[in-house]
Design a protein around this motif. Sequence first.
Motif, PDB file in Angstrom:
ATOM      1  N   SER A  10       0.817  -1.218   0.000  1.00  0.00           N
ATOM      2  CA  SER A  10       0.000   0.000   0.000  1.00  0.00           C
ATOM      3  C   SER A  10       0.848   1.265   0.000  1.00  0.00           C
ATOM      4  O   SER A  10       0.531   2.229  -0.700  1.00  0.00           O
ATOM      5  CB  SER A  10      -0.950   0.021   1.197  1.00  0.00           C
ATOM      6  N   THR A  11       1.918   1.267   0.773  1.00  0.00           N
ATOM      7  CA  THR A  11       2.786   2.445   0.818  1.00  0.00           C
ATOM      8  C   THR A  11       3.399   2.690  -0.552  1.00  0.00           C
ATOM      9  O   THR A  11       3.377   3.812  -1.069  1.00  0.00           O
ATOM     10  CB  THR A  11       3.883   2.284   1.878  1.00  0.00           C
ATOM     11  N   ARG A  12       3.921   1.637  -1.169  1.00  0.00           N
ATOM     12  CA  ARG A  12       4.519   1.786  -2.501  1.00  0.00           C
ATOM     13  C   ARG A  12       3.457   2.176  -3.525  1.00  0.00           C
ATOM     14  O   ARG A  12       3.732   2.915  -4.473  1.00  0.00           O
ATOM     15  CB  ARG A  12       5.222   0.492  -2.903  1.00  0.00           C
ATOM     16  N   SER A  13       2.225   1.702  -3.326  1.00  0.00           N
ATOM     17  CA  SER A  13       1.135   2.067  -4.225  1.00  0.00           C
ATOM     18  C   SER A  13       0.832   3.564  -4.132  1.00  0.00           C
ATOM     19  O   SER A  13       0.698   4.246  -5.153  1.00  0.00           O
ATOM     20  CB  SER A  13      -0.120   1.256  -3.884  1.00  0.00           C
ATOM     21  N   VAL A  14       0.731   4.077  -2.910  1.00  0.00           N
ATOM     22  CA  VAL A  14       0.460   5.507  -2.712  1.00  0.00           C
ATOM     23  C   VAL A  14       1.608   6.341  -3.279  1.00  0.00           C
ATOM     24  O   VAL A  14       1.373   7.340  -3.968  1.00  0.00           O
ATOM     25  CB  VAL A  14       0.217   5.821  -1.216  1.00  0.00           C
ATOM     26  N   LEU A  15       2.850   5.914  -3.024  1.00  0.00           N
ATOM     27  CA  LEU A  15       3.995   6.639  -3.577  1.00  0.00           C
ATOM     28  C   LEU A  15       3.958   6.632  -5.103  1.00  0.00           C
ATOM     29  O   LEU A  15       4.252   7.644  -5.740  1.00  0.00           O
ATOM     30  CB  LEU A  15       5.310   6.032  -3.072  1.00  0.00           C
ATOM     31  N   SER A  16       3.581   5.495  -5.690  1.00  0.00           N
ATOM     32  CA  SER A  16       3.463   5.416  -7.151  1.00  0.00           C
ATOM     33  C   SER A  16       2.413   6.392  -7.667  1.00  0.00           C
ATOM     34  O   SER A  16       2.613   7.061  -8.684  1.00  0.00           O
ATOM     35  CB  SER A  16       3.108   3.996  -7.580  1.00  0.00           C
ATOM     36  N   LEU A  17       1.288   6.480  -6.970  1.00  0.00           N
ATOM     37  CA  LEU A  17       0.238   7.418  -7.385  1.00  0.00           C
ATOM     38  C   LEU A  17       0.718   8.859  -7.289  1.00  0.00           C
ATOM     39  O   LEU A  17       0.440   9.670  -8.179  1.00  0.00           O
ATOM     40  CB  LEU A  17      -1.024   7.219  -6.550  1.00  0.00           C
ATOM     41  N   PHE A  18       1.440   9.185  -6.229  1.00  0.00           N
ATOM     42  CA  PHE A  18       1.962  10.552  -6.096  1.00  0.00           C
ATOM     43  C   PHE A  18       2.987  10.877  -7.178  1.00  0.00           C
ATOM     44  O   PHE A  18       3.233  12.040  -7.477  1.00  0.00           O
ATOM     45  CB  PHE A  18       2.548  10.787  -4.706  1.00  0.00           C
ATOM     46  N   HIS A  19       3.587   9.846  -7.770  1.00  0.00           N
ATOM     47  CA  HIS A  19       4.532  10.042  -8.874  1.00  0.00           C
ATOM     48  C   HIS A  19       3.857   9.874 -10.242  1.00  0.00           C
ATOM     49  O   HIS A  19       4.526   9.899 -11.271  1.00  0.00           O
ATOM     50  CB  HIS A  19       5.711   9.073  -8.760  1.00  0.00           C
ATOM     51  N   GLY A  20       2.536   9.673 -10.242  1.00  0.00           N
ATOM     52  CA  GLY A  20       1.802   9.573 -11.495  1.00  0.00           C
ATOM     53  C   GLY A  20       1.851   8.205 -12.164  1.00  0.00           C
ATOM     54  O   GLY A  20       1.432   8.063 -13.304  1.00  0.00           O
ATOM     55  N   ASP A  21       2.360   7.196 -11.477  1.00  0.00           N
ATOM     56  CA  ASP A  21       2.478   5.850 -12.028  1.00  0.00           C
ATOM     57  C   ASP A  21       1.237   5.028 -11.665  1.00  0.00           C
ATOM     58  O   ASP A  21       1.230   4.297 -10.674  1.00  0.00           O
ATOM     59  CB  ASP A  21       3.743   5.182 -11.500  1.00  0.00           C
ATOM     60  N   LEU A  22       0.176   5.160 -12.470  1.00  0.00           N
ATOM     61  CA  LEU A  22      -1.090   4.486 -12.176  1.00  0.00           C
ATOM     62  C   LEU A  22      -0.973   2.968 -12.253  1.00  0.00           C
ATOM     63  O   LEU A  22      -1.516   2.254 -11.404  1.00  0.00           O
ATOM     64  CB  LEU A  22      -2.180   4.983 -13.123  1.00  0.00           C
ATOM     65  N   ALA A  23      -0.273   2.465 -13.260  1.00  0.00           N
ATOM     66  CA  ALA A  23      -0.115   1.011 -13.410  1.00  0.00           C
ATOM     67  C   ALA A  23       0.716   0.437 -12.264  1.00  0.00           C
ATOM     68  O   ALA A  23       0.378  -0.621 -11.710  1.00  0.00           O
ATOM     69  CB  ALA A  23       0.528   0.680 -14.754  1.00  0.00           C
ATOM     70  N   GLY A  24       1.783   1.128 -11.914  1.00  0.00           N
ATOM     71  CA  GLY A  24       2.617   0.679 -10.790  1.00  0.00           C
ATOM     72  C   GLY A  24       1.831   0.660  -9.491  1.00  0.00           C
ATOM     73  O   GLY A  24       1.967  -0.262  -8.688  1.00  0.00           O
ATOM     74  N   ALA A  25       1.011   1.658  -9.292  1.00  0.00           N
ATOM     75  CA  ALA A  25       0.191   1.728  -8.082  1.00  0.00           C
ATOM     76  C   ALA A  25      -0.760   0.539  -8.010  1.00  0.00           C
ATOM     77  O   ALA A  25      -0.929  -0.074  -6.954  1.00  0.00           O
ATOM     78  CB  ALA A  25      -0.599   3.030  -8.050  1.00  0.00           C
ATOM     79  N   PHE A  26      -1.367   0.202  -9.141  1.00  0.00           N
ATOM     80  CA  PHE A  26      -2.282  -0.945  -9.169  1.00  0.00           C
ATOM     81  C   PHE A  26      -1.522  -2.239  -8.906  1.00  0.00           C
ATOM     82  O   PHE A  26      -1.990  -3.105  -8.166  1.00  0.00           O
ATOM     83  CB  PHE A  26      -3.023  -1.032 -10.502  1.00  0.00           C
ATOM     84  N   TYR A  27      -0.332  -2.371  -9.479  1.00  0.00           N
ATOM     85  CA  TYR A  27       0.470  -3.572  -9.256  1.00  0.00           C
ATOM     86  C   TYR A  27       0.817  -3.736  -7.778  1.00  0.00           C
ATOM     87  O   TYR A  27       0.668  -4.805  -7.217  1.00  0.00           O
ATOM     88  CB  TYR A  27       1.761  -3.533 -10.082  1.00  0.00           C
ATOM     89  N   TRP A  28       1.298  -2.661  -7.150  1.00  0.00           N
ATOM     90  CA  TRP A  28       1.716  -2.775  -5.759  1.00  0.00           C
ATOM     91  C   TRP A  28       0.541  -3.139  -4.858  1.00  0.00           C
ATOM     92  O   TRP A  28       0.656  -4.021  -4.024  1.00  0.00           O
ATOM     93  CB  TRP A  28       2.386  -1.497  -5.275  1.00  0.00           C
ATOM     94  N   ASN A  29      -0.569  -2.430  -4.991  1.00  0.00           N
ATOM     95  CA  ASN A  29      -1.763  -2.772  -4.220  1.00  0.00           C
ATOM     96  C   ASN A  29      -2.896  -1.837  -4.633  1.00  0.00           C
ATOM     97  O   ASN A  29      -2.801  -0.624  -4.425  1.00  0.00           O
ATOM     98  CB  ASN A  29      -1.522  -2.657  -2.716  1.00  0.00           C
TER      99      ASN A  29
END
Length: 136
Positions: free
Chosen positions: A53-72
């Motif tokens: 979840s933490t990596r997902s939120v960080l991915s979203l804050f960096h604009g990485d929607l696919a990465g965010a979904f992958y992480w959680n």
Amino acid sequence: MTIERNKIYTILFLACLGGFTWILVSANHLASTDASVCIVKNVTGLPCPSCGSTRSVLSLFHGDLAGAFYWNPLGYIITITMIAAPLWILLDIIRKQDSLHRFYCKVECFMRQKSVFIPSILLVAANWVWNIMKDL
């Protein structure tokens, strides 16, 4: 049974503040190490349903929607809550309203329905299985 307005606003505000603090601390920690801070994973060796979840939120804050979904995928809900809740609380305080509290009460009643609660639990369980399969 619903929580009174001031109590839910305080809990939400402190949770969001803690979340933003955690994100700021974790941004540096996750970049420098692969160590897990998840107690469940450290004890059992298996990721919990919220691992990533933490990596997902960080991915979203960096604009990485696919990465965010992958992480959680739960990271989307967490991010929306972390951004919307403090702003909504502030608006309610300024306007002397309780719209967030009313919304919370409606969501609580909605989530208590078996037709909503059981599928929600199944989705969290499916997410957990996915986290295990990804070897998160």
